[in-house]
Design a protein around this motif. Structure first.
Motif, PDB file in Angstrom:
ATOM      1  N   PHE A 106       9.706   2.127   6.653  1.00 48.02           N
ATOM      2  CA  PHE A 106       9.120   1.535   5.460  1.00 48.02           C
ATOM      3  C   PHE A 106       8.573   2.619   4.525  1.00 48.02           C
ATOM      4  O   PHE A 106       8.651   2.498   3.304  1.00 48.02           O
ATOM      5  CB  PHE A 106       8.033   0.522   5.829  1.00 48.02           C
ATOM      6  CG  PHE A 106       8.579  -0.639   6.607  1.00 48.02           C
ATOM      7  CD1 PHE A 106       9.408  -1.576   6.008  1.00 48.02           C
ATOM      8  CD2 PHE A 106       8.295  -0.775   7.948  1.00 48.02           C
ATOM      9  CE1 PHE A 106       9.919  -2.643   6.731  1.00 48.02           C
ATOM     10  CE2 PHE A 106       8.793  -1.836   8.679  1.00 48.02           C
ATOM     11  CZ  PHE A 106       9.621  -2.772   8.071  1.00 48.02           C
ATOM     12  N   ALA A 107       8.035   3.678   5.085  1.00 51.72           N
ATOM     13  CA  ALA A 107       7.576   4.810   4.282  1.00 51.72           C
ATOM     14  C   ALA A 107       8.768   5.506   3.631  1.00 51.72           C
ATOM     15  O   ALA A 107       8.693   5.916   2.473  1.00 51.72           O
ATOM     16  CB  ALA A 107       6.789   5.790   5.140  1.00 51.72           C
ATOM     17  N   ARG A 108       9.871   5.629   4.372  1.00 52.34           N
ATOM     18  CA  ARG A 108      11.087   6.220   3.782  1.00 52.34           C
ATOM     19  C   ARG A 108      11.579   5.374   2.617  1.00 52.34           C
ATOM     20  O   ARG A 108      11.947   5.907   1.560  1.00 52.34           O
ATOM     21  CB  ARG A 108      12.184   6.356   4.840  1.00 52.34           C
ATOM     22  CG  ARG A 108      11.897   7.408   5.898  1.00 52.34           C
ATOM     23  CD  ARG A 108      13.113   7.704   6.765  1.00 52.34           C
ATOM     24  NE  ARG A 108      13.679   6.516   7.393  1.00 52.34           N
ATOM     25  CZ  ARG A 108      13.371   6.051   8.599  1.00 52.34           C
ATOM     26  NH1 ARG A 108      12.458   6.687   9.329  1.00 52.34           N
ATOM     27  NH2 ARG A 108      13.953   4.978   9.092  1.00 52.34           N
ATOM     28  N   ASP A 109      11.564   4.054   2.793  1.00 53.42           N
ATOM     29  CA  ASP A 109      11.997   3.158   1.719  1.00 53.42           C
ATOM     30  C   ASP A 109      11.084   3.260   0.500  1.00 53.42           C
ATOM     31  O   ASP A 109      11.558   3.300  -0.639  1.00 53.42           O
ATOM     32  CB  ASP A 109      12.023   1.705   2.207  1.00 53.42           C
ATOM     33  CG  ASP A 109      13.126   1.436   3.212  1.00 53.42           C
ATOM     34  OD1 ASP A 109      14.048   2.271   3.341  1.00 53.42           O
ATOM     35  OD2 ASP A 109      13.069   0.383   3.870  1.00 53.42           O
ATOM     36  N   ALA A 110       9.779   3.312   0.724  1.00 52.21           N
ATOM     37  CA  ALA A 110       8.827   3.416  -0.383  1.00 52.21           C
ATOM     38  C   ALA A 110       9.022   4.729  -1.136  1.00 52.21           C
ATOM     39  O   ALA A 110       8.971   4.762  -2.372  1.00 52.21           O
ATOM     40  CB  ALA A 110       7.393   3.310   0.133  1.00 52.21           C
ATOM     41  N   ALA A 111       9.265   5.811  -0.409  1.00 49.52           N
ATOM     42  CA  ALA A 111       9.506   7.105  -1.048  1.00 49.52           C
ATOM     43  C   ALA A 111      10.769   7.059  -1.894  1.00 49.52           C
ATOM     44  O   ALA A 111      10.791   7.542  -3.034  1.00 49.52           O
ATOM     45  CB  ALA A 111       9.608   8.205   0.003  1.00 49.52           C
ATOM     46  N   THR A 112      11.822   6.459  -1.372  1.00 50.01           N
ATOM     47  CA  THR A 112      13.080   6.350  -2.106  1.00 50.01           C
ATOM     48  C   THR A 112      12.892   5.534  -3.381  1.00 50.01           C
ATOM     49  O   THR A 112      13.346   5.932  -4.453  1.00 50.01           O
ATOM     50  CB  THR A 112      14.161   5.698  -1.217  1.00 50.01           C
ATOM     51  OG1 THR A 112      14.350   6.528  -0.069  1.00 50.01           O
ATOM     52  CG2 THR A 112      15.470   5.537  -1.958  1.00 50.01           C
ATOM     53  N   GLU A 113      12.195   4.403  -3.272  1.00 47.88           N
ATOM     54  CA  GLU A 113      11.970   3.549  -4.444  1.00 47.88           C
ATOM     55  C   GLU A 113      11.119   4.251  -5.496  1.00 47.88           C
ATOM     56  O   GLU A 113      11.398   4.160  -6.691  1.00 47.88           O
ATOM     57  CB  GLU A 113      11.319   2.246  -4.023  1.00 47.88           C
ATOM     58  CG  GLU A 113      12.255   1.336  -3.266  1.00 47.88           C
ATOM     59  CD  GLU A 113      11.568   0.061  -2.797  1.00 47.88           C
ATOM     60  OE1 GLU A 113      10.495  -0.275  -3.347  1.00 47.88           O
ATOM     61  OE2 GLU A 113      12.118  -0.588  -1.902  1.00 47.88           O
ATOM     62  N   ALA A 114      10.084   4.947  -5.074  1.00 44.66           N
ATOM     63  CA  ALA A 114       9.210   5.635  -6.029  1.00 44.66           C
ATOM     64  C   ALA A 114       9.957   6.747  -6.753  1.00 44.66           C
ATOM     65  O   ALA A 114       9.789   6.924  -7.959  1.00 44.66           O
ATOM     66  CB  ALA A 114       7.985   6.196  -5.317  1.00 44.66           C
ATOM     67  N   LEU A 115      10.790   7.487  -6.035  1.00 44.69           N
ATOM     68  CA  LEU A 115      11.560   8.543  -6.680  1.00 44.69           C
ATOM     69  C   LEU A 115      12.569   7.963  -7.656  1.00 44.69           C
ATOM     70  O   LEU A 115      12.766   8.500  -8.742  1.00 44.69           O
ATOM     71  CB  LEU A 115      12.253   9.408  -5.628  1.00 44.69           C
ATOM     72  CG  LEU A 115      11.334  10.315  -4.827  1.00 44.69           C
ATOM     73  CD1 LEU A 115      12.072  10.917  -3.638  1.00 44.69           C
ATOM     74  CD2 LEU A 115      10.756  11.409  -5.705  1.00 44.69           C
ATOM     75  N   SER A 116      13.184   6.856  -7.299  1.00 43.49           N
ATOM     76  CA  SER A 116      14.137   6.204  -8.199  1.00 43.49           C
ATOM     77  C   SER A 116      13.434   5.692  -9.448  1.00 43.49           C
ATOM     78  O   SER A 116      13.920   5.870 -10.559  1.00 43.49           O
ATOM     79  CB  SER A 116      14.836   5.044  -7.496  1.00 43.49           C
ATOM     80  OG  SER A 116      15.631   5.520  -6.449  1.00 43.49           O
ATOM     81  N   ALA A 117      12.290   5.042  -9.277  1.00 47.63           N
ATOM     82  CA  ALA A 117      11.539   4.505 -10.410  1.00 47.63           C
ATOM     83  C   ALA A 117      11.048   5.628 -11.312  1.00 47.63           C
ATOM     84  O   ALA A 117      11.063   5.496 -12.536  1.00 47.63           O
ATOM     85  CB  ALA A 117      10.372   3.669  -9.916  1.00 47.63           C
ATOM     86  N   MET A 120       0.817  -1.178   0.000  1.00 47.81           N
ATOM     87  CA  MET A 120       0.000   0.000   0.000  1.00 47.81           C
ATOM     88  C   MET A 120       0.875   1.261   0.000  1.00 47.81           C
ATOM     89  O   MET A 120       0.571   2.206  -0.697  1.00 47.81           O
ATOM     90  CB  MET A 120      -0.905  -0.019   1.226  1.00 47.81           C
ATOM     91  CG  MET A 120      -1.978   0.971   1.161  1.00 47.81           C
ATOM     92  SD  MET A 120      -3.513   0.111   1.016  1.00 47.81           S
ATOM     93  CE  MET A 120      -4.532   1.108   1.980  1.00 47.81           C
ATOM     94  N   ARG A 121       1.947   1.256   0.767  1.00 52.89           N
ATOM     95  CA  ARG A 121       2.833   2.419   0.800  1.00 52.89           C
ATOM     96  C   ARG A 121       3.464   2.652  -0.565  1.00 52.89           C
ATOM     97  O   ARG A 121       3.572   3.777  -1.017  1.00 52.89           O
ATOM     98  CB  ARG A 121       3.942   2.218   1.831  1.00 52.89           C
ATOM     99  CG  ARG A 121       3.508   2.339   3.256  1.00 52.89           C
ATOM    100  CD  ARG A 121       4.712   2.119   4.175  1.00 52.89           C
ATOM    101  NE  ARG A 121       4.340   2.089   5.556  1.00 52.89           N
ATOM    102  CZ  ARG A 121       4.126   0.972   6.245  1.00 52.89           C
ATOM    103  NH1 ARG A 121       4.248  -0.193   5.662  1.00 52.89           N
ATOM    104  NH2 ARG A 121       3.801   1.032   7.505  1.00 52.89           N
ATOM    105  N   ARG A 122       3.881   1.558  -1.200  1.00 55.37           N
ATOM    106  CA  ARG A 122       4.533   1.696  -2.511  1.00 55.37           C
ATOM    107  C   ARG A 122       3.570   2.242  -3.557  1.00 55.37           C
ATOM    108  O   ARG A 122       3.937   3.097  -4.351  1.00 55.37           O
ATOM    109  CB  ARG A 122       5.109   0.360  -2.958  1.00 55.37           C
ATOM    110  CG  ARG A 122       6.386   0.022  -2.276  1.00 55.37           C
ATOM    111  CD  ARG A 122       7.073  -1.165  -2.927  1.00 55.37           C
ATOM    112  NE  ARG A 122       8.355  -1.405  -2.292  1.00 55.37           N
ATOM    113  CZ  ARG A 122       8.539  -2.253  -1.293  1.00 55.37           C
ATOM    114  NH1 ARG A 122       7.528  -2.952  -0.838  1.00 55.37           N
ATOM    115  NH2 ARG A 122       9.729  -2.402  -0.760  1.00 55.37           N
ATOM    116  N   ALA A 123       2.343   1.748  -3.557  1.00 60.92           N
ATOM    117  CA  ALA A 123       1.351   2.228  -4.522  1.00 60.92           C
ATOM    118  C   ALA A 123       1.068   3.715  -4.309  1.00 60.92           C
ATOM    119  O   ALA A 123       0.985   4.477  -5.274  1.00 60.92           O
ATOM    120  CB  ALA A 123       0.068   1.418  -4.412  1.00 60.92           C
ATOM    121  N   ALA A 124       0.934   4.121  -3.073  1.00 59.68           N
ATOM    122  CA  ALA A 124       0.696   5.533  -2.779  1.00 59.68           C
ATOM    123  C   ALA A 124       1.891   6.379  -3.201  1.00 59.68           C
ATOM    124  O   ALA A 124       1.739   7.442  -3.803  1.00 59.68           O
ATOM    125  CB  ALA A 124       0.416   5.727  -1.292  1.00 59.68           C
ATOM    126  N   ALA A 125       3.083   5.902  -2.919  1.00 59.52           N
ATOM    127  CA  ALA A 125       4.293   6.639  -3.290  1.00 59.52           C
ATOM    128  C   ALA A 125       4.430   6.733  -4.804  1.00 59.52           C
ATOM    129  O   ALA A 125       4.813   7.776  -5.335  1.00 59.52           O
ATOM    130  CB  ALA A 125       5.525   5.980  -2.680  1.00 59.52           C
TER     131      ALA A 125
END
Length: 65
Positions: free
Chosen positions: A30-41, A1-6
């Motif tokens: 986990f929110a920090r990780d999701a934010a980092t992954e979304a910005l990278s993607a 859910m965090r990744r989809a939102a990010a």
């Protein structure tokens, strides 16, 4: 859910600003990780961190000319 939102947030400049802040200061790791992954993607798919143009459609309203 965090990744989809990010991922959704990464599609707009305002959302990306929020992700940058979350990446550095969110209390949930986990929110920090999701934010980092979304910005990278986002950077990988578009080649830029922020889309150059964001189009907003105004919904049609009955009675509007």
């Amino acid at each position: 859910m965090r990744r989809a939102a990010a991922q959704g947030l990464s599609q707009t400049p305002a959302g990306q600003n929020l992700l940058h802040r979350a990446r550095s200061s969110h209390p949930d790791r986990f929110a920090r990780d999701a934010a980092t992954e979304a910005l990278s993607a986002s950077t990988e798919h578009t080649g830029t961190a922020v889309p150059s143009t964001v189009h907003v459609r105004t919904p049609w309203v009955a009675g509007q000319a």
